[in-house]
Motif scaffolding. Structure first.
Motif, PDB file in Angstrom:
ATOM      1  N   VAL A 149     -37.110 -42.105 -87.652  1.00  0.00           N
ATOM      2  CA  VAL A 149     -35.845 -42.044 -88.399  1.00  0.00           C
ATOM      3  C   VAL A 149     -35.590 -43.359 -89.123  1.00  0.00           C
ATOM      4  O   VAL A 149     -35.222 -43.384 -90.310  1.00  0.00           O
ATOM      5  N   LEU A 150     -35.785 -44.481 -88.427  1.00  0.00           N
ATOM      6  CA  LEU A 150     -35.565 -45.789 -89.045  1.00  0.00           C
ATOM      7  C   LEU A 150     -36.565 -46.045 -90.172  1.00  0.00           C
ATOM      8  O   LEU A 150     -36.207 -46.621 -91.205  1.00  0.00           O
ATOM      9  N   ASP A 151     -37.803 -45.596 -89.992  1.00  0.00           N
ATOM     10  CA  ASP A 151     -38.800 -45.729 -91.061  1.00  0.00           C
ATOM     11  C   ASP A 151     -38.389 -44.907 -92.279  1.00  0.00           C
ATOM     12  O   ASP A 151     -38.586 -45.337 -93.427  1.00  0.00           O
ATOM     13  N   GLY A 163     -33.942 -48.350 -74.275  1.00  0.00           N
ATOM     14  CA  GLY A 163     -34.543 -47.157 -74.840  1.00  0.00           C
ATOM     15  C   GLY A 163     -34.332 -47.089 -76.340  1.00  0.00           C
ATOM     16  O   GLY A 163     -34.351 -48.094 -77.054  1.00  0.00           O
ATOM     17  N   CYS A 164     -34.085 -45.884 -76.839  1.00  0.00           N
ATOM     18  CA  CYS A 164     -33.905 -45.721 -78.284  1.00  0.00           C
ATOM     19  C   CYS A 164     -32.618 -46.378 -78.765  1.00  0.00           C
ATOM     20  O   CYS A 164     -32.517 -46.757 -79.936  1.00  0.00           O
ATOM     21  N   LEU A 165     -31.622 -46.543 -77.882  1.00  0.00           N
ATOM     22  CA  LEU A 165     -30.393 -47.217 -78.294  1.00  0.00           C
ATOM     23  C   LEU A 165     -30.660 -48.662 -78.686  1.00  0.00           C
ATOM     24  O   LEU A 165     -30.058 -49.194 -79.625  1.00  0.00           O
ATOM     25  N   LYS A 166     -31.554 -49.297 -77.960  1.00  0.00           N
ATOM     26  CA  LYS A 166     -31.938 -50.668 -78.291  1.00  0.00           C
ATOM     27  C   LYS A 166     -32.567 -50.726 -79.670  1.00  0.00           C
ATOM     28  O   LYS A 166     -32.321 -51.656 -80.461  1.00  0.00           O
ATOM     29  N   ASP A 167     -33.389 -49.723 -79.994  1.00  0.00           N
ATOM     30  CA  ASP A 167     -34.045 -49.687 -81.300  1.00  0.00           C
ATOM     31  C   ASP A 167     -33.023 -49.502 -82.420  1.00  0.00           C
ATOM     32  O   ASP A 167     -33.077 -50.191 -83.446  1.00  0.00           O
ATOM     33  N   PHE A 168     -32.086 -48.580 -82.224  1.00  0.00           N
ATOM     34  CA  PHE A 168     -31.080 -48.351 -83.255  1.00  0.00           C
ATOM     35  C   PHE A 168     -30.135 -49.540 -83.399  1.00  0.00           C
ATOM     36  O   PHE A 168     -29.694 -49.873 -84.499  1.00  0.00           O
ATOM     37  N   ALA A 169     -29.797 -50.179 -82.270  1.00  0.00           N
ATOM     38  CA  ALA A 169     -28.808 -51.267 -82.289  1.00  0.00           C
ATOM     39  C   ALA A 169     -29.357 -52.562 -82.861  1.00  0.00           C
ATOM     40  O   ALA A 169     -28.578 -53.490 -83.118  1.00  0.00           O
ATOM     41  N   ARG A 170     -30.650 -52.637 -83.079  1.00  0.00           N
ATOM     42  CA  ARG A 170     -31.234 -53.885 -83.592  1.00  0.00           C
ATOM     43  C   ARG A 170     -30.618 -54.267 -84.936  1.00  0.00           C
ATOM     44  O   ARG A 170     -30.337 -55.446 -85.184  1.00  0.00           O
ATOM     45  N   ASP A 171     -30.423 -53.302 -85.815  1.00  0.00           N
ATOM     46  CA  ASP A 171     -29.872 -53.594 -87.144  1.00  0.00           C
ATOM     47  C   ASP A 171     -28.663 -52.738 -87.487  1.00  0.00           C
ATOM     48  O   ASP A 171     -28.208 -52.752 -88.638  1.00  0.00           O
ATOM     49  N   HIS A 172     -28.131 -51.984 -86.516  1.00  0.00           N
ATOM     50  CA  HIS A 172     -27.035 -51.071 -86.783  1.00  0.00           C
ATOM     51  C   HIS A 172     -25.988 -51.179 -85.669  1.00  0.00           C
ATOM     52  O   HIS A 172     -26.261 -51.703 -84.591  1.00  0.00           O
ATOM     53  N   ALA A 173     -24.799 -50.669 -85.932  1.00  0.00           N
ATOM     54  CA  ALA A 173     -23.721 -50.643 -84.940  1.00  0.00           C
ATOM     55  C   ALA A 173     -23.576 -49.225 -84.389  1.00  0.00           C
ATOM     56  O   ALA A 173     -23.687 -48.241 -85.127  1.00  0.00           O
ATOM     57  N   ILE A 174     -23.326 -49.139 -83.081  1.00  0.00           N
ATOM     58  CA  ILE A 174     -23.177 -47.849 -82.416  1.00  0.00           C
ATOM     59  C   ILE A 174     -21.718 -47.680 -81.997  1.00  0.00           C
ATOM     60  O   ILE A 174     -21.147 -48.532 -81.320  1.00  0.00           O
ATOM     61  N   ALA A 175     -21.100 -46.586 -82.394  1.00  0.00           N
ATOM     62  CA  ALA A 175     -19.697 -46.332 -82.079  1.00  0.00           C
ATOM     63  C   ALA A 175     -19.523 -46.092 -80.579  1.00  0.00           C
ATOM     64  O   ALA A 175     -20.309 -45.369 -79.962  1.00  0.00           O
ATOM     65  N   GLU A 176     -18.481 -46.679 -80.025  1.00  0.00           N
ATOM     66  CA  GLU A 176     -18.169 -46.505 -78.596  1.00  0.00           C
ATOM     67  C   GLU A 176     -17.274 -45.273 -78.436  1.00  0.00           C
ATOM     68  O   GLU A 176     -16.091 -45.376 -78.113  1.00  0.00           O
ATOM     69  N   LEU A 191     -32.797 -35.723 -80.439  1.00  0.00           N
ATOM     70  CA  LEU A 191     -33.999 -36.372 -79.939  1.00  0.00           C
ATOM     71  C   LEU A 191     -34.470 -35.763 -78.622  1.00  0.00           C
ATOM     72  O   LEU A 191     -33.779 -35.007 -77.964  1.00  0.00           O
ATOM     73  N   ASP A 192     -35.670 -36.161 -78.221  1.00  0.00           N
ATOM     74  CA  ASP A 192     -36.394 -35.565 -77.113  1.00  0.00           C
ATOM     75  C   ASP A 192     -35.776 -35.920 -75.761  1.00  0.00           C
ATOM     76  O   ASP A 192     -35.040 -36.907 -75.619  1.00  0.00           O
ATOM     77  N   LEU A 193     -36.135 -35.131 -74.752  1.00  0.00           N
ATOM     78  CA  LEU A 193     -35.735 -35.428 -73.376  1.00  0.00           C
ATOM     79  C   LEU A 193     -36.549 -36.581 -72.791  1.00  0.00           C
ATOM     80  O   LEU A 193     -36.105 -37.251 -71.851  1.00  0.00           O
ATOM     81  N   SER A 194     -37.728 -36.818 -73.329  1.00  0.00           N
ATOM     82  CA  SER A 194     -38.606 -37.885 -72.851  1.00  0.00           C
ATOM     83  C   SER A 194     -38.267 -39.211 -73.518  1.00  0.00           C
ATOM     84  O   SER A 194     -38.186 -39.289 -74.751  1.00  0.00           O
ATOM     85  N   GLY A 195     -38.094 -40.273 -72.712  1.00  0.00           N
ATOM     86  CA  GLY A 195     -37.769 -41.582 -73.264  1.00  0.00           C
ATOM     87  C   GLY A 195     -38.829 -42.121 -74.197  1.00  0.00           C
ATOM     88  O   GLY A 195     -38.515 -42.744 -75.216  1.00  0.00           O
ATOM     89  N   LEU A 196     -40.108 -41.880 -73.870  1.00  0.00           N
ATOM     90  CA  LEU A 196     -41.193 -42.361 -74.722  1.00  0.00           C
ATOM     91  C   LEU A 196     -41.131 -41.700 -76.092  1.00  0.00           C
ATOM     92  O   LEU A 196     -41.226 -42.377 -77.127  1.00  0.00           O
ATOM     93  N   TRP A 197     -40.938 -40.385 -76.115  1.00  0.00           N
ATOM     94  CA  TRP A 197     -40.885 -39.681 -77.396  1.00  0.00           C
ATOM     95  C   TRP A 197     -39.605 -40.006 -78.154  1.00  0.00           C
ATOM     96  O   TRP A 197     -39.602 -40.052 -79.382  1.00  0.00           O
ATOM     97  N   ARG A 198     -38.495 -40.248 -77.419  1.00  0.00           N
ATOM     98  CA  ARG A 198     -37.259 -40.644 -78.107  1.00  0.00           C
ATOM     99  C   ARG A 198     -37.466 -41.917 -78.913  1.00  0.00           C
ATOM    100  O   ARG A 198     -36.990 -42.032 -80.038  1.00  0.00           O
ATOM    101  N   ARG A 199     -38.155 -42.892 -78.337  1.00  0.00           N
ATOM    102  CA  ARG A 199     -38.366 -44.151 -79.053  1.00  0.00           C
ATOM    103  C   ARG A 199     -39.272 -43.943 -80.267  1.00  0.00           C
ATOM    104  O   ARG A 199     -39.056 -44.552 -81.322  1.00  0.00           O
ATOM    105  N   ARG A 200     -40.257 -43.087 -80.146  1.00  0.00           N
ATOM    106  CA  ARG A 200     -41.114 -42.783 -81.291  1.00  0.00           C
ATOM    107  C   ARG A 200     -40.308 -42.077 -82.376  1.00  0.00           C
ATOM    108  O   ARG A 200     -40.493 -42.335 -83.573  1.00  0.00           O
TER     109      ARG A 200
END
Length: 228
Positions: free
Chosen positions: A139-141, A165-178, A125-134
């Motif tokens: 990916v989720l779509d 950021g994008c972690l919040k978007d992914f974590a809404r319905d998925h689990a993120i490995a620590e 993903l991008d270096l920019s937080g705005l583009w990362r969320r897009r």
């Protein structure tokens, strides 16, 4: 049980500034994952040729590359490559176009290992937080537009924050490995590389691969997870 791994291989340029693709394969063989997502696996300019040539991959590993490359000399899509066991069956695969100001993409494949079928997405993903969320939304779509199946998403998200950021978007319905910090390889402080799984899957163990070979082969350390 399934073992997956993600590795930003930095075009096989190590912390000693030498390009040695064989070191990347040495690290991958140490991890011994069933599925690997690579980032920066193709050269960036010109023909964007693969750094891990088909000959190297065939002779020195148990992996095959998922065939998503559009350019003849490339192995992946915008440097993103999925490797799976030679014994695995690739049922479907596609590049995933991501919105971006600079070239970015993801790759997706449906893979059968034994009697289990899983969808895997590799991304950078991008270096920019705005583009990362897009890009996360794209990916989720992509995952939502098709037959639901267990899914693993992994790659270099370039997200320095522990949440939001994008972690919040992914974590809404998925689990993120620590898995822990994976960048910079010689003194890891940033958790830029992530493995994310759908609710049908359980992460049983995870971590960062910190072998002597991994500390010099790239500026990122590979991360891994075992999944049930």
């Amino acid at each position: 049980m399934l073992k997956v791994a993600s590795y930003n291989m930095r075009k096989a340029v190590g912390t000693d500034r030498q390009r040695r693709p064989e070191r990347i394969l040495e690290v991958l063989n140490e991890i011994d994952a069933d599925i690997v997502a690579l980032q920066e696996a193709d050269r960036r300019f010109g023909t964007r040729a693969a750094v891990l040539t088909p000959h190297l991959l065939s002779e020195h590993s148990d992996y095959q590359a998922v065939p998503v490359a559009i350019r003849a000399a490339s192995m992946g899509w915008h440097g993103n490559v999925l490797l799976v066991r030679k014994s695995a069956e690739i049922l479907a695969c596609t590049p995933v176009h991501l919105p971006a100001l600079e070239p970015r993409g993801a790759v997706s494949a449906d893979v059968r290992l034994g009697r289990h079928t899983i969808r895997v997405v590799g991304m950078h993903l991008d270096l920019s937080g705005l583009w990362r969320r897009r890009q996360a939304k794209a990916v989720l779509d992509h995952l939502a537009d098709g037959n639901p199946m267990p899914c693993v998403m992994m790659g270099d998200l370039n997200e320095w924050r522990g949440a939001g950021g994008c972690l919040k978007d992914f974590a809404r319905d998925h689990a993120i490995a620590e898995t822990g910090p994976s960048f910079h390889a010689q003194r890891p402080v940033g958790r830029l590389d992530r493995i994310i799984v759908s609710p049908q899957l359980t992460i049983t163990d995870c971590g960062v691969h910190m072998s002597p070979s991994a500390r010099v082969a790239s500026d990122h350390l590979p991360i891994w997870a075992t999944i049930r």
